[in-house]
Design a protein around this motif. Structure first.
Motif, PDB file in Angstrom:
ATOM      1  N   LYS A   3       0.809  -1.212  -0.156  1.00  0.00           N
ATOM      2  CA  LYS A   3       0.056  -0.081   0.043  1.00  0.00           C
ATOM      3  C   LYS A   3       0.835   1.195  -0.068  1.00  0.00           C
ATOM      4  CE  LYS A   3      -3.812  -2.055   2.643  1.00  0.00           C
ATOM      5  NZ  LYS A   3      -4.454  -2.160   3.897  1.00  0.00           N
ATOM      6  N   ALA A   4       1.855   1.201   0.738  1.00  0.00           N
ATOM      7  CA  ALA A   4       2.821   2.410   0.850  1.00  0.00           C
ATOM      8  C   ALA A   4       3.373   2.654  -0.336  1.00  0.00           C
ATOM      9  CB  ALA A   4       3.809   2.271   2.038  1.00  0.00           C
ATOM     10  N   LEU A  57      -3.944  -6.284 -18.648  1.00  0.00           N
ATOM     11  CA  LEU A  57      -4.352  -6.971 -17.837  1.00  0.00           C
ATOM     12  C   LEU A  57      -5.024  -6.328 -16.414  1.00  0.00           C
ATOM     13  CD1 LEU A  57      -1.769  -9.935 -17.871  1.00  0.00           C
ATOM     14  CD2 LEU A  57      -4.105 -10.017 -18.602  1.00  0.00           C
ATOM     15  N   GLY A  58      -4.232  -5.312 -16.351  1.00  0.00           N
ATOM     16  CA  GLY A  58      -4.700  -4.236 -14.999  1.00  0.00           C
ATOM     17  C   GLY A  58      -6.119  -3.727 -15.351  1.00  0.00           C
ATOM     18  N   VAL A  59      -6.289  -3.303 -16.499  1.00  0.00           N
ATOM     19  CA  VAL A  59      -7.656  -2.878 -17.173  1.00  0.00           C
ATOM     20  C   VAL A  59      -8.759  -3.991 -16.915  1.00  0.00           C
ATOM     21  CG1 VAL A  59      -8.941  -2.173 -18.861  1.00  0.00           C
ATOM     22  CG2 VAL A  59      -6.888  -1.163 -18.564  1.00  0.00           C
ATOM     23  N   LEU A  60      -8.313  -5.212 -17.334  1.00  0.00           N
ATOM     24  CA  LEU A  60      -9.276  -6.220 -17.512  1.00  0.00           C
ATOM     25  C   LEU A  60      -9.547  -6.648 -15.918  1.00  0.00           C
ATOM     26  CD1 LEU A  60      -7.934  -8.443 -20.388  1.00  0.00           C
ATOM     27  CD2 LEU A  60      -9.940  -7.323 -20.324  1.00  0.00           C
ATOM     28  N   TYR A  61      -8.510  -6.640 -15.083  1.00  0.00           N
ATOM     29  CA  TYR A  61      -8.974  -6.783 -13.737  1.00  0.00           C
ATOM     30  C   TYR A  61      -9.714  -6.127 -12.976  1.00  0.00           C
ATOM     31  CZ  TYR A  61      -8.209  -8.136  -8.833  1.00  0.00           C
ATOM     32  OH  TYR A  61      -8.233  -8.555  -7.524  1.00  0.00           O
ATOM     33  N   ILE A  62      -9.649  -4.656 -13.434  1.00  0.00           N
ATOM     34  CA  ILE A  62     -10.591  -3.720 -12.732  1.00  0.00           C
ATOM     35  C   ILE A  62     -12.119  -3.953 -13.256  1.00  0.00           C
ATOM     36  CG2 ILE A  62     -11.029  -1.100 -12.723  1.00  0.00           C
ATOM     37  CD1 ILE A  62      -8.137  -0.793 -12.434  1.00  0.00           C
ATOM     38  N   ILE A  63     -12.284  -4.262 -14.472  1.00  0.00           N
ATOM     39  CA  ILE A  63     -13.479  -4.205 -15.195  1.00  0.00           C
ATOM     40  C   ILE A  63     -14.184  -5.541 -15.006  1.00  0.00           C
ATOM     41  CG2 ILE A  63     -13.491  -2.310 -16.636  1.00  0.00           C
ATOM     42  CD1 ILE A  63     -12.913  -4.302 -19.113  1.00  0.00           C
ATOM     43  N   SER A  64     -13.403  -6.631 -14.587  1.00  0.00           N
ATOM     44  CA  SER A  64     -13.871  -7.916 -14.500  1.00  0.00           C
ATOM     45  C   SER A  64     -14.684  -8.177 -13.368  1.00  0.00           C
ATOM     46  CB  SER A  64     -12.663  -8.938 -14.425  1.00  0.00           C
ATOM     47  OG  SER A  64     -13.138 -10.177 -14.342  1.00  0.00           O
ATOM     48  N   PRO A  65     -15.676  -8.808 -13.178  1.00  0.00           N
ATOM     49  CA  PRO A  65     -16.735  -9.069 -12.104  1.00  0.00           C
ATOM     50  C   PRO A  65     -15.776 -10.263 -11.169  1.00  0.00           C
ATOM     51  CG  PRO A  65     -17.578 -10.065 -13.944  1.00  0.00           C
ATOM     52  CD  PRO A  65     -16.450  -9.282 -14.570  1.00  0.00           C
ATOM     53  N   ASP A  67     -12.788 -11.569  -9.164  1.00  0.00           N
ATOM     54  CA  ASP A  67     -11.337 -10.902  -8.549  1.00  0.00           C
ATOM     55  C   ASP A  67     -10.421 -11.905  -7.839  1.00  0.00           C
ATOM     56  OD1 ASP A  67     -12.020  -8.199  -9.321  1.00  0.00           O
ATOM     57  OD2 ASP A  67     -12.911  -7.684  -7.221  1.00  0.00           O
ATOM     58  N   ILE A  68      -9.593 -11.508  -7.490  1.00  0.00           N
ATOM     59  CA  ILE A  68      -8.683 -12.548  -6.811  1.00  0.00           C
ATOM     60  C   ILE A  68      -9.160 -12.565  -5.035  1.00  0.00           C
ATOM     61  CG2 ILE A  68      -6.280 -12.896  -5.716  1.00  0.00           C
ATOM     62  CD1 ILE A  68      -5.195 -11.669  -8.289  1.00  0.00           C
ATOM     63  N   VAL A  69      -9.161 -11.384  -4.792  1.00  0.00           N
ATOM     64  CA  VAL A  69     -10.018 -11.021  -3.360  1.00  0.00           C
ATOM     65  C   VAL A  69     -11.483 -10.633  -3.823  1.00  0.00           C
ATOM     66  CG1 VAL A  69      -9.842  -9.851  -1.246  1.00  0.00           C
ATOM     67  CG2 VAL A  69      -7.687 -10.267  -2.545  1.00  0.00           C
ATOM     68  N   ILE A  76     -11.417  -5.405   2.250  1.00  0.00           N
ATOM     69  CA  ILE A  76     -10.143  -6.002   1.503  1.00  0.00           C
ATOM     70  C   ILE A  76     -10.319  -6.140   0.014  1.00  0.00           C
ATOM     71  CG2 ILE A  76      -8.741  -7.970   1.423  1.00  0.00           C
ATOM     72  CD1 ILE A  76      -9.609  -8.571   4.432  1.00  0.00           C
ATOM     73  N   GLY A  77     -11.521  -6.412  -0.336  1.00  0.00           N
ATOM     74  CA  GLY A  77     -11.960  -6.776  -1.829  1.00  0.00           C
ATOM     75  C   GLY A  77     -11.756  -5.587  -2.584  1.00  0.00           C
ATOM     76  N   VAL A  78     -12.268  -4.415  -1.902  1.00  0.00           N
ATOM     77  CA  VAL A  78     -12.224  -3.082  -2.670  1.00  0.00           C
ATOM     78  C   VAL A  78     -10.701  -2.487  -2.647  1.00  0.00           C
ATOM     79  CG1 VAL A  78     -12.834  -0.770  -2.522  1.00  0.00           C
ATOM     80  CG2 VAL A  78     -14.691  -2.407  -2.113  1.00  0.00           C
ATOM     81  N   ALA A  79     -10.206  -3.049  -1.727  1.00  0.00           N
ATOM     82  CA  ALA A  79      -8.724  -2.495  -1.478  1.00  0.00           C
ATOM     83  C   ALA A  79      -7.728  -2.892  -2.573  1.00  0.00           C
ATOM     84  CB  ALA A  79      -8.098  -2.651  -0.303  1.00  0.00           C
ATOM     85  N   ASP A  80      -7.982  -4.156  -3.192  1.00  0.00           N
ATOM     86  CA  ASP A  80      -7.142  -4.892  -4.114  1.00  0.00           C
ATOM     87  C   ASP A  80      -7.603  -4.122  -5.616  1.00  0.00           C
ATOM     88  OD1 ASP A  80      -9.622  -6.232  -4.452  1.00  0.00           O
ATOM     89  OD2 ASP A  80      -8.509  -7.652  -5.597  1.00  0.00           O
ATOM     90  N   ASP A  81      -8.798  -3.966  -5.654  1.00  0.00           N
ATOM     91  CA  ASP A  81      -9.100  -3.208  -6.819  1.00  0.00           C
ATOM     92  C   ASP A  81      -8.442  -1.766  -6.972  1.00  0.00           C
ATOM     93  OD1 ASP A  81     -10.572  -5.481  -7.664  1.00  0.00           O
ATOM     94  OD2 ASP A  81     -12.457  -4.453  -7.331  1.00  0.00           O
ATOM     95  N   PHE A  82      -8.714  -1.307  -5.777  1.00  0.00           N
ATOM     96  CA  PHE A  82      -8.030   0.313  -5.661  1.00  0.00           C
ATOM     97  C   PHE A  82      -6.765   0.097  -5.885  1.00  0.00           C
ATOM     98  CE2 PHE A  82      -6.824   4.280  -3.276  1.00  0.00           C
ATOM     99  CZ  PHE A  82      -7.373   4.942  -4.084  1.00  0.00           C
TER     100      PHE A  82
END
Length: 112
Positions: A3-4, A57-65, A67-69, A76-82
């Motif tokens: 995060k840092a 892949l980052g774009v696909l991860y963000i728009i994909s329903p 998620d890894i988390v 936690i789930g929103v933090a990984d997208d962010f």
């Protein structure tokens, strides 16, 4: 990326975009389609196809329903997208700025 580190990258990108003489946010965003094309054609060597693929892949991860988390783990789930979003924006804006600088340098007339 921690995060840092993501926050530090976002701050560096903000400083870079707001630095006098540096390409502004609009110029960087408008340059992205040109940059992608130039990378794919092999005209711009400032960024490799591998990094471009990672950004895709980052774009696909963000728009994909999917998620890894999962997002139902709210914080936690929103933090990984962010986190992916921060990395992607930092990367796109940073690379976009370098591309605009490269275009400007390429357009300068050569001195005798």
């Amino acid at each position: 990326m921690a995060k840092a580190a993501r926050a530090a990258q976002a701050w560096r990108t903000y400083r870079d975009v707001s630095k006098p003489g540096s390409p502004g946010l609009g110029a960087r965003l408008r340059a992205l389609p040109r940059m992608v094309g130039a990378v794919m054609r092999g005209e711009y060597s400032g960024m490799g196809k591998g990094k471009l693929a990672m950004m895709g892949l980052g774009v696909l991860y963000i728009i994909s329903p999917v998620d890894i988390v999962p997002d139902f783990l709210v914080l936690i789930g929103v933090a990984d997208d962010f986190g992916v979003f921060l990395w992607l924006m930092g990367s796109l804006l940073g690379e976009g700025g370098r591309y605009v600088d490269w275009e400007r340098e390429k357009a300068r007339p050569l001195h005798s």
